[in-house]
Design a protein around this motif. Structure first.
Motif, PDB file in Angstrom:
ATOM      1  N   ASP A  54       0.836  -1.204   0.000  1.00 18.71           N
ATOM      2  CA  ASP A  54       0.000   0.000   0.000  1.00 18.71           C
ATOM      3  C   ASP A  54       0.873   1.257   0.000  1.00 18.71           C
ATOM      4  OD1 ASP A  54      -2.287  -1.543   0.035  1.00 18.71           O
ATOM      5  OD2 ASP A  54      -2.636  -1.333   2.191  1.00 18.71           O
ATOM      6  N   GLN A  55       1.911   1.262   0.843  1.00 12.53           N
ATOM      7  CA  GLN A  55       2.785   2.431   0.893  1.00 12.53           C
ATOM      8  C   GLN A  55       3.596   2.566  -0.393  1.00 12.53           C
ATOM      9  OE1 GLN A  55       4.819   3.166   4.547  1.00 12.53           O
ATOM     10  NE2 GLN A  55       6.379   4.469   3.601  1.00 12.53           N
ATOM     11  N   ARG A  56       4.085   1.442  -0.909  1.00  9.03           N
ATOM     12  CA  ARG A  56       4.838   1.490  -2.164  1.00  9.03           C
ATOM     13  C   ARG A  56       3.964   2.021  -3.309  1.00  9.03           C
ATOM     14  NH1 ARG A  56       9.294  -2.643  -3.539  1.00  9.03           N
ATOM     15  NH2 ARG A  56      10.577  -2.687  -1.670  1.00  9.03           N
ATOM     16  N   LEU A  57       2.696   1.697  -3.295  1.00 10.74           N
ATOM     17  CA  LEU A  57       1.780   2.218  -4.301  1.00 10.74           C
ATOM     18  C   LEU A  57       1.750   3.736  -4.244  1.00 10.74           C
ATOM     19  CD1 LEU A  57      -0.534   2.077  -6.379  1.00 10.74           C
ATOM     20  CD2 LEU A  57      -2.104   1.688  -4.461  1.00 10.74           C
ATOM     21  N   ARG A  58       1.584   4.290  -3.039  1.00 12.92           N
ATOM     22  CA  ARG A  58       1.536   5.749  -2.897  1.00 12.92           C
ATOM     23  C   ARG A  58       2.863   6.387  -3.300  1.00 12.92           C
ATOM     24  NH1 ARG A  58      -0.992   3.954   1.911  1.00 12.92           N
ATOM     25  NH2 ARG A  58       0.900   4.364   3.137  1.00 12.92           N
ATOM     26  N   GLY A 108       9.054  -6.222  -8.186  1.00 11.80           N
ATOM     27  CA  GLY A 108       8.223  -6.667  -9.292  1.00 11.80           C
ATOM     28  C   GLY A 108       6.766  -6.766  -8.883  1.00 11.80           C
ATOM     29  N   ALA A 109       6.539  -7.288  -7.671  1.00  9.89           N
ATOM     30  CA  ALA A 109       5.172  -7.350  -7.148  1.00  9.89           C
ATOM     31  C   ALA A 109       4.598  -5.945  -6.994  1.00  9.89           C
ATOM     32  CB  ALA A 109       5.168  -8.085  -5.810  1.00  9.89           C
ATOM     33  N   SER A 110       5.422  -5.009  -6.504  1.00  6.88           N
ATOM     34  CA  SER A 110       4.989  -3.623  -6.365  1.00  6.88           C
ATOM     35  C   SER A 110       4.608  -3.039  -7.711  1.00  6.88           C
ATOM     36  CB  SER A 110       6.114  -2.779  -5.754  1.00  6.88           C
ATOM     37  OG  SER A 110       6.560  -3.305  -4.530  1.00  6.88           O
ATOM     38  N   ALA A 111       5.423  -3.333  -8.733  1.00  6.38           N
ATOM     39  CA  ALA A 111       5.157  -2.789 -10.063  1.00  6.38           C
ATOM     40  C   ALA A 111       3.822  -3.285 -10.609  1.00  6.38           C
ATOM     41  CB  ALA A 111       6.298  -3.156 -11.007  1.00  6.38           C
ATOM     42  N   VAL A 112       3.519  -4.555 -10.370  1.00 11.18           N
ATOM     43  CA  VAL A 112       2.234  -5.108 -10.813  1.00 11.18           C
ATOM     44  C   VAL A 112       1.086  -4.371 -10.138  1.00 11.18           C
ATOM     45  CG1 VAL A 112       0.735  -7.145 -10.713  1.00 11.18           C
ATOM     46  CG2 VAL A 112       3.138  -7.382 -11.397  1.00 11.18           C
ATOM     47  N   ARG A 113       1.187  -4.223  -8.832  1.00 13.42           N
ATOM     48  CA  ARG A 113       0.117  -3.538  -8.072  1.00 13.42           C
ATOM     49  C   ARG A 113      -0.044  -2.093  -8.541  1.00 13.42           C
ATOM     50  NH1 ARG A 113      -1.462  -2.917  -2.561  1.00 13.42           N
ATOM     51  NH2 ARG A 113      -3.309  -1.564  -2.655  1.00 13.42           N
ATOM     52  N   VAL A 114       1.065  -1.395  -8.732  1.00 12.74           N
ATOM     53  CA  VAL A 114       1.010   0.007  -9.160  1.00 12.74           C
ATOM     54  C   VAL A 114       0.397   0.112 -10.552  1.00 12.74           C
ATOM     55  CG1 VAL A 114       2.400   2.021  -9.772  1.00 12.74           C
ATOM     56  CG2 VAL A 114       2.940   0.724  -7.705  1.00 12.74           C
ATOM     57  N   SER A 115       0.775  -0.788 -11.459  1.00 12.42           N
ATOM     58  CA  SER A 115       0.254  -0.714 -12.828  1.00 12.42           C
ATOM     59  C   SER A 115      -1.250  -0.913 -12.860  1.00 12.42           C
ATOM     60  CB  SER A 115       0.947  -1.756 -13.704  1.00 12.42           C
ATOM     61  OG  SER A 115       0.516  -3.069 -13.397  1.00 12.42           O
ATOM     62  N   GLN A 116      -1.758  -1.788 -11.995  1.00  6.68           N
ATOM     63  CA  GLN A 116      -3.200  -2.011 -11.949  1.00  6.68           C
ATOM     64  C   GLN A 116      -3.932  -0.764 -11.459  1.00  6.68           C
ATOM     65  OE1 GLN A 116      -3.661  -5.451  -9.453  1.00  6.68           O
ATOM     66  NE2 GLN A 116      -3.211  -6.906 -11.102  1.00  6.68           N
ATOM     67  N   GLU A 117      -3.430  -0.158 -10.399  1.00  6.32           N
ATOM     68  CA  GLU A 117      -4.111   0.999  -9.817  1.00  6.32           C
ATOM     69  C   GLU A 117      -4.008   2.226 -10.717  1.00  6.32           C
ATOM     70  OE1 GLU A 117      -6.053   0.972  -7.154  1.00  6.32           O
ATOM     71  OE2 GLU A 117      -5.681  -1.180  -7.006  1.00  6.32           O
ATOM     72  N   THR A 144       9.610 -11.694 -10.304  1.00  6.21           N
ATOM     73  CA  THR A 144       8.487 -11.133  -9.543  1.00  6.21           C
ATOM     74  C   THR A 144       8.061 -12.067  -8.410  1.00  6.21           C
ATOM     75  OG1 THR A 144       7.692 -10.017 -11.514  1.00  6.21           O
ATOM     76  CG2 THR A 144       6.127 -10.265  -9.708  1.00  6.21           C
ATOM     77  N   TRP A 145       8.015 -11.532  -7.183  1.00  9.50           N
ATOM     78  CA  TRP A 145       7.594 -12.302  -6.020  1.00  9.50           C
ATOM     79  C   TRP A 145       6.073 -12.186  -5.891  1.00  9.50           C
ATOM     80  CZ3 TRP A 145       7.918 -10.873  -0.219  1.00  9.50           C
ATOM     81  CH2 TRP A 145       7.733 -12.026   0.568  1.00  9.50           C
ATOM     82  N   ALA A 146       5.364 -12.833  -6.813  1.00  2.49           N
ATOM     83  CA  ALA A 146       3.907 -12.738  -6.838  1.00  2.49           C
ATOM     84  C   ALA A 146       3.266 -13.418  -5.639  1.00  2.49           C
ATOM     85  CB  ALA A 146       3.373 -13.339  -8.134  1.00  2.49           C
ATOM     86  N   PHE A 147       4.035 -14.245  -4.917  1.00  2.00           N
ATOM     87  CA  PHE A 147       3.547 -14.907  -3.705  1.00  2.00           C
ATOM     88  C   PHE A 147       3.071 -13.894  -2.674  1.00  2.00           C
ATOM     89  CE2 PHE A 147       4.309 -17.194   0.368  1.00  2.00           C
ATOM     90  CZ  PHE A 147       3.616 -18.373   0.116  1.00  2.00           C
ATOM     91  N   SER A 148       3.619 -12.673  -2.702  1.00  2.00           N
ATOM     92  CA  SER A 148       3.258 -11.645  -1.722  1.00  2.00           C
ATOM     93  C   SER A 148       1.994 -10.882  -2.100  1.00  2.00           C
ATOM     94  CB  SER A 148       4.412 -10.650  -1.557  1.00  2.00           C
ATOM     95  OG  SER A 148       4.665  -9.962  -2.776  1.00  2.00           O
ATOM     96  N   LEU A 149       1.473 -11.118  -3.306  1.00  2.00           N
ATOM     97  CA  LEU A 149       0.258 -10.439  -3.769  1.00  2.00           C
ATOM     98  C   LEU A 149      -0.985 -11.258  -3.423  1.00  2.00           C
ATOM     99  CD1 LEU A 149       1.524  -9.460  -7.342  1.00  2.00           C
ATOM    100  CD2 LEU A 149       1.272  -7.918  -5.379  1.00  2.00           C
ATOM    101  N   ASP A 150      -2.070 -10.568  -3.077  1.00  2.00           N
ATOM    102  CA  ASP A 150      -3.298 -11.307  -2.765  1.00  2.00           C
ATOM    103  C   ASP A 150      -3.907 -11.887  -4.039  1.00  2.00           C
ATOM    104  OD1 ASP A 150      -4.857  -9.273  -4.024  1.00  2.00           O
ATOM    105  OD2 ASP A 150      -4.980  -8.152  -2.153  1.00  2.00           O
ATOM    106  N   ASP A 151      -4.848 -12.789  -3.862  1.00  2.00           N
ATOM    107  CA  ASP A 151      -5.424 -13.510  -5.001  1.00  2.00           C
ATOM    108  C   ASP A 151      -6.106 -12.568  -5.992  1.00  2.00           C
ATOM    109  OD1 ASP A 151      -4.535 -15.923  -4.028  1.00  2.00           O
ATOM    110  OD2 ASP A 151      -6.445 -16.457  -3.073  1.00  2.00           O
ATOM    111  N   ALA A 152      -6.764 -11.524  -5.468  1.00  2.00           N
ATOM    112  CA  ALA A 152      -7.473 -10.601  -6.364  1.00  2.00           C
ATOM    113  C   ALA A 152      -6.489  -9.902  -7.298  1.00  2.00           C
ATOM    114  CB  ALA A 152      -8.261  -9.575  -5.549  1.00  2.00           C
ATOM    115  N   THR A 153      -5.339  -9.497  -6.758  1.00  2.00           N
ATOM    116  CA  THR A 153      -4.327  -8.819  -7.572  1.00  2.00           C
ATOM    117  C   THR A 153      -3.729  -9.776  -8.597  1.00  2.00           C
ATOM    118  OG1 THR A 153      -3.790  -7.347  -5.726  1.00  2.00           O
ATOM    119  CG2 THR A 153      -2.159  -7.524  -7.477  1.00  2.00           C
ATOM    120  N   VAL A 154      -3.405 -11.003  -8.158  1.00  2.00           N
ATOM    121  CA  VAL A 154      -2.838 -11.998  -9.071  1.00  2.00           C
ATOM    122  C   VAL A 154      -3.826 -12.319 -10.191  1.00  2.00           C
ATOM    123  CG1 VAL A 154      -2.093 -14.401  -9.264  1.00  2.00           C
ATOM    124  CG2 VAL A 154      -1.310 -13.003  -7.345  1.00  2.00           C
ATOM    125  N   ASN A 155      -5.090 -12.514  -9.855  1.00  2.00           N
ATOM    126  CA  ASN A 155      -6.089 -12.908 -10.847  1.00  2.00           C
ATOM    127  C   ASN A 155      -6.470 -11.770 -11.797  1.00  2.00           C
ATOM    128  OD1 ASN A 155      -6.355 -15.596  -9.973  1.00  2.00           O
ATOM    129  ND2 ASN A 155      -7.765 -14.994  -8.339  1.00  2.00           N
TER     130      ASN A 155
END
Length: 326
Positions: free
Chosen positions: A176-180, A220-229, A246-257
């Motif tokens: 969340d903080q990395r997104l901001r 890499g996980a942060s980049a995925v989350r940021v790109s979606q938002e 990318t450490w996608a293991f740290s992302l929740d299922d909604a973000t991964v899907n």
């Protein structure tokens, strides 16, 4: 133990470790470097094509960042002293070259300060890119200079039971903080009114409409989350994604899907192909646009893209897991 580690570090300095290079692979032979704080965001290390070499010799790693790395990894003092004694491979405060240089925003992985990927970022810059390696202040970096104080590495609590649910829950506030931070960093880098040292570098490029977002591991996980938002709130701010292990293991299922809709280059190391946490990355890939391209790099390990592979002789690096087979 501490005395022996310090002595070894001085020996590595005498042998000129880390083995850094300024023989860049791209067609821009001189790469400049500056440390700046992005307005309204975090500090970063900027690398960029430079017009000419600089006489300024900057330290490769800040002394406080080296101490932060030792503390976060629970190493004796001065174990990594050879990092603070080495000069930066890039030309400090060099005059930027003018050209149509796209902007790359780089998000480090766990423990990564803005110096951790200097060789990678400079190599990218040598091909004609301005690269901003962010220093996240979420507690995932070994050290972060917040301007009014240092932010140390934040460990999981005692008794933390490692697993999918616990990792996602623990890392969610970090993401969340990395997104901001990344959103505000992108806006600062695209601001045509930027001034000071940042403005001087950005004024040298005519490519100021979007950025390429990249990251390693948790980055890499942060980049995925940021790109979606940002794809939803600021479409067009990010043009492409480049993801490294990318450490996608740290992302929740909604973000991964949800996957990614942007053109994406995903590169994983050889060792990552047998990672037990790979299923989430496979799902992310399957749910993303057809423009997602996946590759793996033979004989590499997770740290191969970071500078840690240069810090010790190759046989030591292989035993420590920071270097793959030569």
């Amino acid at each position: 133990m501490g005395f022996g580690s310090a002595l070894l570090s001085r020996l590595l300095s005498a042998l000129r470790y880390p083995r850094l290079t300024n023989d860049w692979p791209g067609h821009h032979p001189t790469v400049g470097v500056r440390r700046v704080r992005l307005p309204g965001s975090v500090a970063c290390q900027l690398t960029y094509p430079a017009a000419a070499p600089s006489d300024v010799a900057a330290p490769y790693w800040r002394s406080a960042a080296v101490s932060g790395m030792e503390s976060s990894m629970r190493l004796p003092s001065d174990t990594l002293g050879h990092l603070r004694r080495r000069k930066h491979p890039c030309a400090a405060d060099a005059i930027p070259k003018r050209g149509a240089f796209p902007i790359v925003v780089f998000s480090p992985g766990l423990y990564g300060s803005s110096e951790m990927y200097s060789q990678l970022c400079a190599s990218i810059s040598s091909f004609g890119y301005i690269v901003a390696a962010l220093e996240h202040e979420d507690g995932s970096a070994c050290y972060a200079d917040a301007g009014d104080g240092a932010i140390p590495y934040k460990r999981p609590p005692d008794g933390f039971a490692y697993g999918r649910e616990s990792v996602v829950g623990f890392r969610r506030p970090f993401l969340d903080q990395r997104l901001r931070e990344t959103e505000s960093a992108i806006l600062a880098l695209l601001d045509k009114n930027a001034d000071g040292a940042l403005g001087e570098v950005l004024a040298a490029t005519q490519e100021r409409s979007s950025v390429v977002l990249t990251g390693h591991s948790f980055g890499g996980a942060s980049a995925v989350r940021v790109s979606q938002e940002l794809g939803r709130t600021r479409p067009g701010a990010i043009s492409k994604l480049a993801l490294l292990d990318t450490w996608a293991f740290s992302l929740d299922d909604a973000t991964v899907n949800r996957g990614t809709s942007l053109p994406t280059l995903s590169i994983i190391c050889d060792a990552w192909t047998t990672n037990l946490e790979l299923p989430q990355l496979r799902t992310l890939c399957a749910r993303s646009s057809p423009s997602w391209k996946s590759y793996f790099a033979p004989t590499t390990v997770h740290q191969s893209v970071s500078d840690s592979s240069t810090w010790t002789p190759s046989f030591v690096g292989r035993r420590m897991g920071s270097r793959g087979a030569d």
